[in-house]
Design an enzyme around this catalytic site. Structure first.
Site, PDB file in Angstrom:
ATOM      1  N   ASP A   3       0.863  -1.162   0.000  1.00  0.00           N
ATOM      2  CA  ASP A   3       0.000   0.000   0.000  1.00  0.00           C
ATOM      3  C   ASP A   3       0.916   1.233   0.000  1.00  0.00           C
ATOM      4  OD1 ASP A   3      -2.061   1.776   0.041  1.00  0.00           O
ATOM      5  OD2 ASP A   3      -3.189   0.751   1.599  1.00  0.00           O
TER       6      ASP A   3
HETATM    7  C1  BGC Z   1      -4.894   3.311   0.016  1.00  0.00           C
HETATM    8  C2  BGC Z   1      -4.953   2.308  -1.107  1.00  0.00           C
HETATM    9  C3  BGC Z   1      -4.752   3.003  -2.432  1.00  0.00           C
HETATM   10  C4  BGC Z   1      -3.443   3.765  -2.393  1.00  0.00           C
HETATM   11  C5  BGC Z   1      -3.139   4.486  -3.694  1.00  0.00           C
HETATM   12  C6  BGC Z   1      -3.670   4.193  -0.071  1.00  0.00           C
HETATM   13  O1  BGC Z   1      -3.711   5.228   0.862  1.00  0.00           O
HETATM   14  O2  BGC Z   1      -4.941   2.635   1.258  1.00  0.00           O
HETATM   15  O3  BGC Z   1      -6.186   1.624  -1.081  1.00  0.00           O
HETATM   16  O4  BGC Z   1      -4.772   2.077  -3.471  1.00  0.00           O
HETATM   17  O5  BGC Z   1      -3.513   4.720  -1.359  1.00  0.00           O
HETATM   18  O6  BGC Z   1      -4.020   5.517  -3.922  1.00  0.00           O
END
Ligand code: BGC
Length: 754
Positions: free
Chosen positions: A280
């Site tokens: 993530d």
């Molecule tokens: C989120 C993810 C997301 C990523 C990219 C993160 O803060 O938890 O679900 O895909 O950001 O935007």
């Protein structure tokens, strides 16, 4: 603009060719080049840099691309920009390796579908698959190859704001929808010009954060993990998902994103996953933040060592320190090679070496495709849930309705109609409930009057979620709150019916947007009560992504239609539902609690001690839900009959067929969602009082009947057993219920022997 025609499909390589090509590249790469392939940078366009969150300089990204220090980017959706950056990537790599572009295509790119929890409420894998196929087509057209979706986190605590992004509380429903989404995104071949790699997230347990507080730690038993939280991911992997994303939080005391057992043992060794894992955002470096790794090099070694291949980073990636980790002996080059190979294989499967660029003219045509808007409208119609319809107030009759007051702060808010996790939208074409009703009702017959009643709430992250300038509504000046509320109430008083559109503003839900209350925010309930007090019949239209405290409304408002955040054509869909052009038939993908004090509240609890007092577990409030899991009304009326089994005794490993007849005894054609629930009476574990084990959405004309057959085999009749430490199928008697929600009464039973 490039002259490359991205519609010409490259011949699909065999898995052997994929592997050979990746290996050939790998054998010629230096350690630095390999490490570059394991880094994914955010690349925020100019809209994000003005007043967005702290971001890296565009220079850092371009510098990394030009020197082969990154092989993947995210957040670029402009086709000219993906082409420009792609050229930098190819020229910056000695081997001409193209970059992989990822993005959060969660419920559409330009055409926005209802939010995922709404799509789950359709209980219709076909609708879900078609929606993600449209999203994939638009995304690939602009140069996006990988989506960070579907989000498959089971959510049982609605205080957690990310419930809106996922499939709800139930692993069986979630698994069916997980597979459908993977099929929608990927089709049969991710190398096709309208397909992208699906990236189920967040592996795993993220939805069980303590207190529903986003990012807080999670403690999950092996039984909960195996029976509840892992199954949707397994379904996605079995459907061929090419990517998986790690989760942010600590799981049972260790950062989930550094847990080798999850990524290497369960995902790869037990399930046979052959794709790549991405962290993530910034979760690589986070291993230091968590107080787990001592420094960035150790974080990188432990991430890659766990089987997490690609680091998503806003700036200063930990994986850039892998050479240092290798020198220190914190991990070996073979482990790094395995990760690099997985990234290269994904690029080969995508056909990026043959077709790295997109056709910008074609992208514009694809994004404007009216067929996509139609799919979004149908999806919004199929996902709305009718929660209450006293006295048959709905559907409204457009031929006799003389006036309607459309009220509420969300009635004409385009941004809120779309919900969270949309970026590249064009608000001009979003249809609000007000616009939808104006479009549907004949002005010669019905006068439509509008008042918001309440001021729009302030945006929290304007630049984060809005790529198109102008999508951020300004705070209204000169908004007299009391006078506006009175004006709304007086419009209601003078109208045949009031349609009041309330809920949560889109920025109050989603990531980092947990709530400690489930109340309608602000003065919305005050407005609702005042409108009801006028005596005008009231339809409450809800926009939400989680259950809200509707105790008052559920007793005092005759009709409640939950349209969730219904997307680009949400208002058109709402108007067609309200006027009976189509019957609502969505069903709740979660148990709807009465109040926040009841959460978490699930239908699939065990009997435990004193099951007869299950509904009175609190002394101050019933412990039953306001609306049960699977609940939803329609304009038809359904009766179930003829519940029969093809045998009453089965051996382990065999299956039993359950048949039932569903009759629409009403006078309108409608869909019904037939649901089958199962209970194992006793065995080597205490099993839930009911568990969903089959469902079918059916169209049944007025007066008509449909026969449905459900098959229950070893998959439905076995479970992961904590004492045995493995999946077991007990010899035991089973109860079956079939009906329209989790309180279905029509029942029969059978026994599993030998
Ligand atoms: C989120 C993810 C997301 C990523 C990219 C993160 O803060 O938890 O679900 O895909 O950001 O935007």
């Amino acid at each position: 603009m490039t002259d490359v025609d991205d519609r010409t499909p490259a011949p699909r390589p065999t898995e052997m060719q994929v592997r050979a090509r990746a290996d050939a590249l790998l054998s010629r790469m230096t350690v630095e080049e390999k490490v570059g392939q394991l880094v994914q940078y955010f690349s925020f366009g100019p809209h994000f840099t003005s007043d967005g969150p702290a971001l890296q300089q565009p220079d850092e990204v371009e510098h990394a691309l030009a020197r082969g220090r990154t092989g993947a980017l995210l957040f670029v959706t402009d086709p000219a920009e993906t082409n420009r950056l792609q050229r930098l990537a190819i020229e910056g790599s000695r081997h001409g390796i193209p970059a992989l572009f990822g993005f959060d295509v969660v419920h559409g790119l330009r055409t926005i579908f209802p939010v995922p929890i709404a799509m789950a409420a359709s209980w219709d894998p076909g609708t879900v698959e078609r929606g993600q196929a449209v999203a994939a087509r638009e995304a690939r057209a602009v140069g996006v190859h990988l989506t960070f979706a579907p989000m498959l986190d089971i959510a049982r605590d609605p205080r957690w704001g990310r419930m809106v992004e996922g499939p709800g509380e139930d692993p069986y429903l979630a698994s069916a929808l997980a597979a459908a989404q993977v099929r929608g995104f990927q089709g049969d071949d991710v190398g096709a010009p309208d397909r992208i790699i699906a990236g189920p997230k967040h592996f795993v347990g993220y939805g069980a954060a303590l207190g529903g507080r986003d990012y807080d730690e999670v403690d999950l038993s092996e039984s909960a993990l195996r029976n509840v939280y892992l199954p949707p991911f397994r379904a996605a992997v079995e459907a061929g998902a090419g990517n998986v994303m790690s989760a942010y939080m600590d799981l049972n005391g260790i950062p989930a994103g550094a847990t080798r057992r999850l990524f290497t043992e369960i995902l790869r060794e037990q399930w046979g996953f052959t794709g790549f894992v991405v962290t993530d955002a910034d979760a690589g470096r986070d291993l230091v933040t968590h107080g787990f790794a001592a420094d960035a090099a150790e974080a990188a070694a432990r991430g890659v060592g766990a089987g997490v291949d690609l680091e998503m980073a806003t700036t200063d990636p930990a994986y850039a320190h892998l050479p240092e980790a290798l020198e220190r002996g914190d991990l070996d080059i073979a482990t790094v090679d395995a990760s690099v190979r997985r990234i290269l294989e994904a690029k080969v499967r995508l056909g990026l070496f043959e077709r790295p660029f997109v056709d910008e003219r074609r992208a514009a045509v694809v994004l404007a495709d009216p067929a996509h808007r139609e799919e979004a409208r149908v999806a919004a119609e199929r996902s709305a849930v009718l929660l209450r319809n006293e006295g048959g107030l709905l559907p409204l009759d457009p031929t006799t309705l003389r006036s309607v007051a459309v009220l509420g702060p969300l009635a004409d808010s385009r941004r809120d109609t779309l919900g969270p996790w949309v970026f590249d939208v064009d608000l001009d074409e979003t249809v609000t409930v007000l616009a939808g009703l104006r479009g549907r009702l004949d002005p010669a017959v019905t006068e439509v009057r509008f008042a918001p009643g309440i001021r729009p709430a302030r945006r929290v992250f304007p630049s984060m979620f809005d790529v198109h300038p102008g999508n951020v509504p300004a705070d209204p000046e000169d908004f007299d709150d009391d006078a506006e509320l009175r004006r709304a109430v007086s419009l209601a008083a003078g109208s045949d019916v009031a349609v009041v559109v309330l809920g949560e503003w889109q920025h109050m839900i989603g990531e980092g947007a947990s709530r400690s209350s489930l109340d309608l925010p602000g003065r919305q309930e005050e407005l609702l009560r005042a409108v009801v007090a006028t005596g005008t019949p009231v339809v409450l239209v809800l926009m939400n992504g989680r259950p809200l405290d509707l105790r008052w409304a559920a007793e005092n408002v005759p009709a409640i239609l939950d349209v969730w955040y219904p997307g680009t054509r949400g208002g058109t869909a709402a108007a067609r539902l309200l006027t009976g052009d189509v019957s609502p038939a969505g069903r709740l993908p979660f148990t709807w609690p009465r109040s926040v004090g009841q959460v978490p509240l699930i239908y699939s609890h065990t009997r435990s001690h004193s099951p007869s007092a299950q509904g009175v577990r609190y002394w101050d409030e019933a412990s039953t839900p306001l609306f049960p899991f699977g609940f939803g009304l329609s304009y038809g009326r359904f009766a179930y009959s003829g519940l029969t089994l093809d045998r009453i005794s089965v051996r382990r490993g065999e299956s039993v067929a359950v048949s039932v007849t569903v009759t629409n005894t009403g006078n309108r054609d409608a869909d019904e969602v037939a649901q089958l629930y199962l209970h194992q009476r006793h065995g080597t574990a205490s099993r839930p009082v009911r568990e969903l084990a089959g469902f079918r959405r059916l169209h049944v004309p007025a007066g008509g009947s449909r026969d449905v057959v459900f098959r229950l085999g070893p998959a439905e009749l076995s479970y992961w057993n904590a004492a045995a430490g493995t999946v077991v199928q007990d010899r035991a008697p089973f109860d079956v219920w079939v009906g329209g929600d989790a309180t279905a009464e029509l029942t029969t039973s059978f026994v599993v022997t030998g």
